[in-house]
Design an enzyme around this catalytic site. Structure first.
Site, PDB file in Angstrom:
ATOM      1  N   THR A 181       0.825  -1.206   0.000  1.00  0.00           N
ATOM      2  CA  THR A 181       0.000   0.000   0.000  1.00  0.00           C
ATOM      3  C   THR A 181       0.861   1.259   0.000  1.00  0.00           C
ATOM      4  OG1 THR A 181      -1.780   1.190   1.125  1.00  0.00           O
ATOM      5  CG2 THR A 181      -0.225   0.038   2.542  1.00  0.00           C
ATOM      6  N   ARG A 182       0.287   2.341  -0.560  1.00  0.00           N
ATOM      7  CA  ARG A 182       0.939   3.648  -0.501  1.00  0.00           C
ATOM      8  C   ARG A 182       0.006   4.662   0.145  1.00  0.00           C
ATOM      9  NH1 ARG A 182      -1.813   5.129  -5.500  1.00  0.00           N
ATOM     10  NH2 ARG A 182      -1.803   7.301  -4.877  1.00  0.00           N
ATOM     11  N   HIS A 201      -9.515  -1.711   4.084  1.00  0.00           N
ATOM     12  CA  HIS A 201      -8.227  -2.385   3.875  1.00  0.00           C
ATOM     13  C   HIS A 201      -7.990  -3.438   4.950  1.00  0.00           C
ATOM     14  CE1 HIS A 201      -7.797   1.800   2.394  1.00  0.00           C
ATOM     15  NE2 HIS A 201      -7.358   1.176   1.314  1.00  0.00           N
ATOM     16  N   HIS A 208      -7.639   1.989   6.051  1.00  0.00           N
ATOM     17  CA  HIS A 208      -8.864   2.163   6.816  1.00  0.00           C
ATOM     18  C   HIS A 208      -9.543   0.809   6.994  1.00  0.00           C
ATOM     19  CE1 HIS A 208      -8.138   6.382   6.521  1.00  0.00           C
ATOM     20  NE2 HIS A 208      -8.014   6.274   5.199  1.00  0.00           N
ATOM     21  N   ARG A 263      -8.115  -3.804  -6.527  1.00  0.00           N
ATOM     22  CA  ARG A 263      -8.593  -3.047  -7.676  1.00  0.00           C
ATOM     23  C   ARG A 263      -7.559  -1.971  -8.022  1.00  0.00           C
ATOM     24  NH1 ARG A 263     -11.177   1.485  -8.953  1.00  0.00           N
ATOM     25  NH2 ARG A 263     -12.882   1.342 -10.471  1.00  0.00           N
TER      26      ARG A 263
END
Ligand code: PPS
Length: 570
Positions: free
Chosen positions: A197-198, A205, A202, A291
């Site tokens: 992740t970047r 996730h 929340h 996605r």
């Protein structure tokens, strides 16, 4: 399973020299040419040296580069989707030949590695952009970087590592591939699913990663990128504090957090394959692809560069070859009736499906609006609010640009006084003349000097804005590209409001308060803006003010109203 834990292509490539050899390299480096690594190269070299980019043994040479750009393979056929290249200036390359050794140093001059030069060439960047990103549209951040930031000549060769780039931040969360593998084995973790992740994480996730780990019965590695991400992303300091908070919401002993100093390219599908290879090297067995993985946003016509699930499709082709299993996920959405997150393809039309996009979240943070508890955890939101205060608590820069005598200083002063009247904010005025006296006294009016002058103003203003202050700038700033760079630098930290003081040349010349126009006409002052030097009219200024039709008081009121409507004052 033990097969899976071995990296693709065999051993991890640890490119560091032993202590004695490193000492010898330090001595040899004194006589070698030095290249100061760019921030992106520092990220790349760290992952080359510690084996995260195995099987690479250095910056790509020409044959490997050509293969990677064309069909994601090194010259020997090994899968590798991303060109990892050392880009240098023409002047530096002109002094080099094959067989030379270059001392590669960080920004402070610390020797990181020696590079044994095997190839020097000028790449066809448009072809690289097309091959790697599928586009030459510079709204793609990877294409933009390649075309505008990367140097024109590439140098390939093997690396001999001397010491890793130094990090002072979050040292307890930084691991090399070997360290992470050792940790997994110590903990008895045999199946590990990695999450890339970047962004701040929340509840969606958390739910996605939790489900992924449960579905494949694996432990979870949260492996966020803290090198370079997409311009405009939340800074990694804030994100890491968010991740640390989030960690307490996972079942104990199931989940681990480690930071990856990767420089992302936002190359969507290709990048997903690259990310998977890297995670394989870190000892992971599974990799989540959701996605729009590593999506670069929209192109100049407002269309997506890649389809939302293109990355999953490409990954599927290569997961066996890499030896890591993809865990594909649809977008997670909140179903109000079930008070639960579910993949979007498992919802039905009669359900209330809720989602807050990244843009909407930023808007709510900016305007200080409520962020519901179904969306995130209060401790995560509190962390975001600390570094993303509402707009009226953020710094901003009011940047006046226009001809000499257009009235920039008058307007800047009028605005400053109004803001001081309102109180509660710190205001700094960087007027053209004042700056030239205090910051740029050695500069003249050539294009180069004007640019340097504006960049200095931009730098000081960005520091002021970063620290929550108001910077009012009033230089001529005749060049669009330079104004744009200043805008980019400042918008990272707060607002940038460009005000074109559009008083016409005729009126400025008629006023000629300082007698400069007369001198310029007489040829006594050279390169005078509007007379013998260009002024590029701003096309997208937030405000345009003509002092021939508005009094300073009226103009100040218009500016205050504008600032209010944008949310910077209230
Ligand atoms: S720039 O182009 O943005 O770097 O210019 P700036 O720093 O704002 O400086 C402009 C002031 O310098 C005086 N001056 C000149 N202006 C333009 N061209 C030339 N050749 C020149 N020589 C001196 C002039 O007083 C400008 O002040 P303002 O306040 O704009 O009238």
């Amino acid at each position: 399973m033990s097969d899976l834990i071995r990296p693709h292509g065999g051993e991890l490539k640890d490119l560091y020299l032993g202590a004695d050899e490193a000492e010898a390299a330090r001595l040899a480096a004194r006589d070698a040419v030095s290249w100061d690594l760019t921030p992106r190269q520092v990220c790349d070299i760290e992952l080359l040296l510690n084996g995260a980019f195995s099987p690479l043994t250095g910056f790509l040479g020409k044959a490997d580069y050509d293969g990677v750009v064309a069909d994601m393979r090194l010259a020997d056929g090994t899968l590798w989707p991303m060109p990892i290249t050392l880009d240098v200036t023409e002047a530096f390359a002109a002094e080099l030949k094959n067989g030379d050794a270059i001392a590669l140093r960080d920004e402070e001059g610390v020797l990181i590695a020696m590079l044994d030069v095997e190839d020097i060439w000028t790449p066809d960047k448009a072809a690289e952009a097309k091959g790697v990103f599928g586009s030459t549209d510079e709204t793609h951040p990877g294409v933009h970087f390649l075309m505008n930031r990367a140097n024109p000549v590439y140098v390939g060769g093997r690396l001999r590592g001397v010491e890793p780039p130094l990090h002072y931040d979050f040292r307890h969360l930084r691991d090399s591939p070997q360290e992470l593998r050792d940790r997994f084995s110590k903990l008895g973790w045999r199946k590990i699913v990695a999450f890339q992740t970047r962004n701040p994480m929340h509840r969606a996730h958390q739910e996605l990663t939790f489900r992924a780990a449960r579905d494949v019965e694996a432990n979870l590695l949260i492996h966020p990128v803290v090198g370079m991400t997409k311009p405009g992303d939340v800074d990694h300091f804030t994100r890491v504090r968010c991740y640390e908070n989030l960690l307490s919401h996972y079942p104990e002993q199931t989940t681990s957090l480690s930071l990856l100093p990767l420089a992302m390219r936002m190359a969507g599908p290709r990048e997903a394959v690259w990310h998977a290879l890297i995670r394989k090297n870190y000892g992971c067995t599974h990799f989540i692809v959701g996605r729009d993985h590593a999506g670069p946003g929209k192109d100049r016509d407002g269309n997506d560069f890649y389809g939302p699930y293109d990355a999953q499709e490409l990954m599927r082709e290569f997961e066996d070859e890499i030896g890591i299993q993809m865990v594909p996920f649809k977008m997670m959405v909140y179903v109000a009736e079930r008070a639960q997150y579910v993949p979007v393809d498992q919802t039905s039309d009669d359900q209330t499906v809720l989602n807050i996009s990244g843009t909407e979240l930023r808007r709510r943070l900016q305007e200080g609006l409520e962020i519901p508890s179904w969306f995130s955890y209060p401790d995560v939101i509190a962390e975001l609010r600390r570094t993303h205060p509402a707009r009226h608590q953020q710094g901003f820069c009011m940047f006046f640009t226009g001809l000499s005598g257009a009235g920039k200083s008058t307007l800047a002063n009028a605005l400053m006084v109004k803001l001081m009247e309102l109180g509660g904010r710190r205001v700094t005025l960087l007027d053209g003349d004042i700056v030239r006296k205090n910051l740029s006294s050695e500069l003249g009016f050539s294009r180069e000097h004007r640019d340097l002058n504006i960049r200095r103003i931009g730098y000081v203003a960005s520091e002021i804005v970063k620290n929550g202050g108001i910077a009012i700038c009033a230089p001529i700033a005749p060049y669009t590209a330079t104004r744009r760079d200043v805008r980019d630098a400042i918008e990272e930290f707060g607002g940038f409001i460009e005000v074109h003081v559009a008083t016409s040349l005729e009126i400025c010349e008629e006023r000629d308060r300082k007698g400069l126009y007369a001198k310029a006409r007489a040829g006594l002052i050279k390169e005078f803006t509007g007379i013998s030097d260009p002024y590029e009219v701003p096309e997208n200024a937030e405000m345009t003010i003509d002092t021939a039709t508005l009094s300073p008081e009226e103009a100040a009121q218009r500016m205050l109203v504008k600032l209010e409507s944008l949310g910077y004052i209230r």
